[in-house]
Each structure stands twice: as structure tokens, then as C-alpha cells.
Design an enzyme around this catalytic site. Structure first.
Site, PDB file in Angstrom:
ATOM      1  CG  ASP A   1      65.163  35.785  74.107  1.00  0.00           C
ATOM      2  OD1 ASP A   1      64.747  34.731  74.641  1.00  0.00           O
ATOM      3  OD2 ASP A   1      66.005  36.525  74.647  1.00  0.00           O
ATOM      4  N   GLY A   2      63.281  32.954  72.855  1.00  0.00           N
ATOM      5  CA  GLY A   2      63.610  31.546  72.648  1.00  0.00           C
ATOM      6  C   GLY A   2      64.869  31.077  73.363  1.00  0.00           C
TER       7      GLY A   2
ATOM      8  NE  ARG B   1      54.780  21.009  79.381  1.00  0.00           N
ATOM      9  CZ  ARG B   1      55.852  21.647  79.790  1.00  0.00           C
ATOM     10  NH1 ARG B   1      55.766  22.461  80.797  1.00  0.00           N
ATOM     11  NH2 ARG B   1      57.012  21.495  79.201  1.00  0.00           N
TER      12      ARG B   1
ATOM     13  CG  ASP C   1      52.443  26.371  82.405  1.00  0.00           C
ATOM     14  OD1 ASP C   1      51.681  26.898  83.238  1.00  0.00           O
ATOM     15  OD2 ASP C   1      53.550  26.850  82.105  1.00  0.00           O
ATOM     16  CG  ASN C   2      55.645  25.208  85.336  1.00  0.00           C
ATOM     17  OD1 ASN C   2      55.931  24.910  84.181  1.00  0.00           O
ATOM     18  ND2 ASN C   2      55.918  26.391  85.851  1.00  0.00           N
TER      19      ASN C   2
HETATM   20  P1  AMP Z   1      58.157  28.630  82.293  1.00  0.00           P
HETATM   21  O1  AMP Z   1      58.106  29.836  83.172  1.00  0.00           O
HETATM   22  O2  AMP Z   1      59.564  28.215  81.957  1.00  0.00           O
HETATM   23  O3  AMP Z   1      57.325  27.509  82.792  1.00  0.00           O
HETATM   24  O4  AMP Z   1      57.549  29.105  80.903  1.00  0.00           O
HETATM   25  C1  AMP Z   1      56.232  29.537  80.725  1.00  0.00           C
HETATM   26  C2  AMP Z   1      55.983  29.779  79.262  1.00  0.00           C
HETATM   27  O5  AMP Z   1      56.762  30.874  78.792  1.00  0.00           O
HETATM   28  C3  AMP Z   1      56.309  28.624  78.342  1.00  0.00           C
HETATM   29  O6  AMP Z   1      55.360  28.595  77.315  1.00  0.00           O
HETATM   30  C4  AMP Z   1      57.690  28.975  77.817  1.00  0.00           C
HETATM   31  O7  AMP Z   1      57.963  28.337  76.594  1.00  0.00           O
HETATM   32  C5  AMP Z   1      57.565  30.476  77.682  1.00  0.00           C
HETATM   33  N1  AMP Z   1      58.865  31.145  77.756  1.00  0.00           N
HETATM   34  C6  AMP Z   1      59.598  31.398  78.867  1.00  0.00           C
HETATM   35  N2  AMP Z   1      60.740  32.028  78.538  1.00  0.00           N
HETATM   36  C7  AMP Z   1      60.758  32.193  77.193  1.00  0.00           C
HETATM   37  C8  AMP Z   1      61.652  32.787  76.249  1.00  0.00           C
HETATM   38  N3  AMP Z   1      62.809  33.350  76.632  1.00  0.00           N
HETATM   39  N4  AMP Z   1      61.308  32.764  74.942  1.00  0.00           N
HETATM   40  C9  AMP Z   1      60.158  32.208  74.547  1.00  0.00           C
HETATM   41  N5  AMP Z   1      59.272  31.638  75.369  1.00  0.00           N
HETATM   42  C10 AMP Z   1      59.543  31.628  76.685  1.00  0.00           C
HETATM   43 MG    MG Z   2      57.084  25.667  82.489  1.00  0.00          MG
END
Ligand code: AMP
Ligand code: MG
Length: 483
Positions: free
Chosen positions: A125-126, A183, A257-258
Site C-alpha cells: 500500500d506504500g 545496494r 537489497d538491505n
Molecule cells: P524492506 O523489508 O523494507 O527491506 O522492503 C522490501 C521490499 O518491499 C522493498 O521493495 C519495499 O519497497 C517493499 N515494501 C515493503 N513494505 C511495503 C509497503 N507497505 N508498500 C509497498 N512496498 C513495500
Molecule cells: Mg529494504
């Protein structure tokens, strides 16, 4: 000079690597309110904290008021998540507002998390919510103050909107500062675009050059820029993970990606500090197999670097066999770099010269701490007192006697130890209580905690509770990904 009305934001990433981002805007927040602001960081960036607290400052902090000439983008990246490859992740709820030139002339990314959907959102949901974004603020503040390379949290702003999770939760935007958001996954994404014929072959060279320019300018004239970059990143990651391990930090979601090219820690989602040296420590609810358990972090980082090396192969040598051979050497060297970095880190904590310290002393102490299940932070506080001639609590314990006597023959530097061994770390029970209160509307505990964590090496009267381990009824701590 302190910038107020319109901070200048550059757009070097967007200009140099147009294949890797999409122009995008943050979704306007209905009713922004400031929940946390790192004033020291604001000043380092040349931003006036008073202005940031104003309505115009808030709009700037969440990307709702973009300075003239700025060009916010959603960045593309790929990534191996828990070992499985996702070719297109990217900023699904984040934006790079641009790069800010600090008063000392360095370049910092200004980045938003929780700013609304983007073309990379997939099913998401962003949005982001108050608890996890304040968690980033707390953990990044602590890590920076502890001296660990890390992205930083400039501010958390409540949006005034509700976000649907298991329940309705208050929405928030994190304004994050990093020396860049390049990254391992950025290189994987670029390599895949080139391999699939969706981008010119020069993209990987351009990305390599951009990374060297931003993080390793001393490599500008290297004969093999790709190999030089791989080597530098592997060493930076070895130092970073050694630093984590010396403090008991467990990242929790070490997907490619982290992993940042700069060697900074990024994405404080399901992370936590373990009280003891426990290789099996896992806090994340989604890490069922323990892939990212504490003791696996060096090995997983080596694995992630191997994925980085694969993406870089075409830049390392046009002959793939030669490229593989050169890259493999760097990856195979990682464990010894890590061991050196960990021994040096622990020697520093023990008040010894990191260059010459007796490795067996470190190894034996780590084993002892594991069998004794010693609280890392309390034990090193105790050792600091012993080095200063005081009687320690642990010094009386028979299990440590032989080791302690051996260590003391090396004449540990008590003063150096006082600046290397924190009194306060973000203990899980404190973090959780502060975040729970914040989500319920009381920001006092989180502000108090931030205040303590900003000076982790200084004993402060009245803050004794912050130095203590969790009460015995706290139980096993479980963290959830920050969505
Ligand atoms: P993260 O776990 O924060 O490293 O995110 C991993 C991936 O999931 C990234 O591409 C984020 O942009 C995507 N992502 C995580 N949470 C959301 C969300 N609520 N809406 C859209 N994309 C998300
Ligand atoms: Mg991340």
C-alpha cells in the site's frame, strides 16, 4: 550557513543512472505532525531545526513541498530475499528526494520511507506506520552514537492518516539520511537490465563509477574498477558485521537489497540487540529457519557479497573465467577479513591494541561468555572497572578467574575501555515499551530513550533502569518486519 526556506537538493543519481529510477512524488499527508527530529543531524546537514519544525519544514520533511530544482525518484533494485531472487523490488513505499550537499562538502541522500505507492509497490500500500518508523529512529540513533556505520533518521512525521494492518494504525513517514542508497540489489538490478537487453552495456560501468565516486574515491584510477570496488565493499562489510557482532546486534533481514555499498547498516525492521553472545539468536517473526540468526551474519554477508560479485563480473573482466577467478579470490578472503575485524573490535573493547592483541584471549573470552551466558554490555562495564583497579562483580566468579588474570597481564587501558564499552544500548524491553507508548500517543518514553541512547558511553544519574537487562518476566522477544 543554515539553509531554511529551500534546501538545495541535487539529483546526481537520477541524472547519472536514469535506467535505475522513475520520477515520482510523495502522496500529500492530510495532517502532518512531527514525532521525532534529530536536531544534531539537521545541523550537520545545514538545515535549521526550528524551520524543520514549522509547517513548511514539515512539508519538506515528507516530500510534500519539494525545493525548486529537486527531482524525487523511486529507485529500482532487485534482491535475494531469504535466498530467493526477486528481479524487481525497488522503492515500493520510498523515494529518494535527492542528495544534499552538507556544509562540510559531503553528499548525503535524503530519502523518504512511507511516502505512498510508487510504480514499484507491487501488492503493497506504500505506507509505513508510527511504531516501525520510530523504531528506525531509535535504532539508527543508537547505532550512530555507538560508532557503527549506519544510515540515520532525521525525522519521523505522523501523516494523520490511518493505515490498515492487522488493526488500523497511525501512518508515518521516516526521513532517512544515508551516504547513499546504492545496494547490492542495485547492481543486481542493473546487471539484469543489461543481460536482458533492456539497458545499454555501459550501465554497469556507469554504476560502478558512480559508486566509486561517492564512496571510494581513492579507487578512481584503479586498473580494474569493478574488482577494486568489490574488494573495498567486502572489507567495509567485514568491518560492519564485526562491529555488529561485537555488540550483539542482529539485523534480522540481511537480504541483498538491505546490504549497502557504502558499508552502512540499513533498514531497522526486525532487528534487535541480543543480551548475550548467542549464535542462535533470532528475533524476527518471519525468520523461521534462522537464516539470519546472529551467528550466521558473517556467512550470510559473504553469500550476499558473492551475489554482488556475480553482478559485477562483466565489469571485472570481459573474459568471464578470468572475472570469476578474480572475484572468487575476494569472496574467499572474506572470512579472514571478518576474523581480523572482529578480533580488532573485541581487542578495543578489552582495552588492548587492536593491531597486536592476543587473539586467543578474545576467542577464550567469547567462549566463556557463551557458556556463562554473560550480558555483553554489563560484562564489559565490569571489565572496564576491573581494568581501572576496582573490584568487579565478575572478577569474583571462578569461571573467569584464569582468563581475567591472563588478560590483566596485558595491562588493559581502562580509559580507552570507557570510550569503547557502552553503558546504554537499546534493550528490547525499553524499545518495545517506548514504541507502545508512542503508538498510544505518549511520546515521552521514546524521547527519553533517544536522549539516553545519544550518549551511550556516559553514566548518567537517574538513568539506572536504562542500563539494566530486561526483567525476568519479559520473555522471548519477537520482532516484526516494518510494514
Ligand atoms: P524492506 O523489508 O523494507 O527491506 O522492503 C522490501 C521490499 O518491499 C522493498 O521493495 C519495499 O519497497 C517493499 N515494501 C515493503 N513494505 C511495503 C509497503 N507497505 N508498500 C509497498 N512496498 C513495500
Ligand atoms: Mg529494504
Amino acid at each position: 550557513m543554515t539553509v531554511t526556506a529551500s534546501a538545495l537538493l541535487e539529483h546526481r543519481f537520477a541524472d547519472t543512472l536514469p535506467e535505475l529510477s522513475l520520477d515520482w512524488q510523495a502522496v500529500p499527508a492530510p495532517s502532518p505532525s512531527l514525532l521525532a527530529l534529530d536536531e544534531d543531524l539537521a545541523r550537520e546537514l545545514g538545515l535549521d531545526p526550528d524551520w524543520l519544525r514549522s509547517p513548511a519544514g514539515l512539508r519538506f520533511l515528507i516530500g510534500n513541498d519539494v525545493p525548486e530544482g529537486a527531482r524525487p525518484v523511486a529507485q529500482g533494485y532487485a534482491g535475494h530475499q531469504f535466498g530467493g531472487y526477486s528481479p524487481r523490488l525497488g522503492d515500493g513505499r520510498a523515494l529518494l528526494l535527492g542528495e544534499i550537499v552538507t556544509p562540510d562538502g559531503s553528499l548525503r541522500d535524503l530519502h523518504l520511507k512511507g511516502s505512498g505507492r510508487t510504480p514499484f509497490s507491487r501488492g503493497g500500500d506504500g505506507w509505513a506506520t508510527v511504531g516501525p518508523m520510530l523504531r528506525e529512529q531509535v535504532m539508527a540513533t543508537a547505532m550512530h552514537a555507538l560508532g557503527v556505520p549506519t544510515t540515520r533518521s532525521l525525522a519521523v512525521t505522523g501523516t494523520g492518516a490511518e493505515v490498515a494492518r492487522e488493526t488500523l494504525l497511525p501512518g508515518a513517514v521516516l526521513t532517512r539520511v544515508a551516504s547513499s542508497h546504492l545496494r547490492v540489489g542495485t547492481f543486481q538490478y542493473a546487471a539484469a537490465l543489461v543481460a536482458g537487453g533492456h539497458a545499454p552495456a555501459g550501465l554497469l560501468d556507469r554504476l560502478t563509477e558512480h559508486a566509486i565516486d561517492r564512496h571510494y574515491p581513492q579507487l578512481t584510477d584503479a586498473d580494474r574498477p569493478g574488482l577494486a570496488l568489490l574488494t573495498a565493499v567486502a572489507q567495509a562489510q567485514a568491518r560492519l558485521v564485526a562491529h555488529w557482532m561485537s555488540l550483539g546486534f542482529v539485523h534480522g533481514v540481511l537480504n541483498t537489497d538491505n546490504v549497502l555499498i557504502s558499508g552502512e547498516t540499513i533498514d531497522y525492521g526486525p532487528c534487535a540487540f541480543a543480551d548475550t553472545f548467542d549464535p542462535s539468536a533470532v528475533f524476527s517473526s518471519i525468520d523461521q529457519g534462522g537464516r539470519y540468526a546472529s551467528g550466521n551474519q558473517p556467512r550470510i554477508t559473504q553469500w550476499n557479497l558473492a551475489r554482488f560479485a556475480e553482478a559485477l563480473l562483466p565489469v571485472i573482466d570481459e573474459n568471464v573465467d578470468t572475472a570469476v577467478e578474480l572475484a572468487s579470490e575476494v569472496i574467499n578472503d572474506f572470512p579472514s577479513h571478518y576474523d581480523d575485524a572482529f578480533a580488532a573490535r573485541m581487542a578495543t573493547r578489552l582495552g588492548l591494541d587492536p593491531e597486536t592483541a592476543d587473539r586467543a584471549l578474545v576467542k577464550d573470552l567469547v567462549e566463556l561468555m557463551q557458556t556463562e551466558q554473560a550480558d555483553i554490555t554489563l560484562l564489559f562495564q565490569d571489565l572496564t572497572r576491573v581494568a581501572g583497579g576496582e573490584v568487579g562483580t565478575f572478577a569474583d566468579r571462578p569461571a573467569y578467574a584464569e582468563w581475567l588474570a591472563r588478560w590483566l597481564t596485558h595491562h588493559p587501558d581502562a580509559q580507552a575501555m570507557a570510550t569503547a564499552n557502552p553503558v546504554y544500548i537499546p534493550r528490547n524491553h525499553l524499545v518495545q515499551a517506548a514504541l507502545d507508548a508512542a503508538v498510544a500517543g505518549d511520546l515521552e518514553p521514546v524521547n527519553q530513550l533517544l536522549d539516553v541512547l545519544r550518549e551511550p558511553f556516559t553514566v548518567r544519574a537517574g538513568f539506572e533502569d536504562y542500563a539494566r537487562p530486561a526483567p525476568s518476566d519479559f520473555g522471548d522477544y519477537v520482532t516484526y518486519c516494518g510494514t
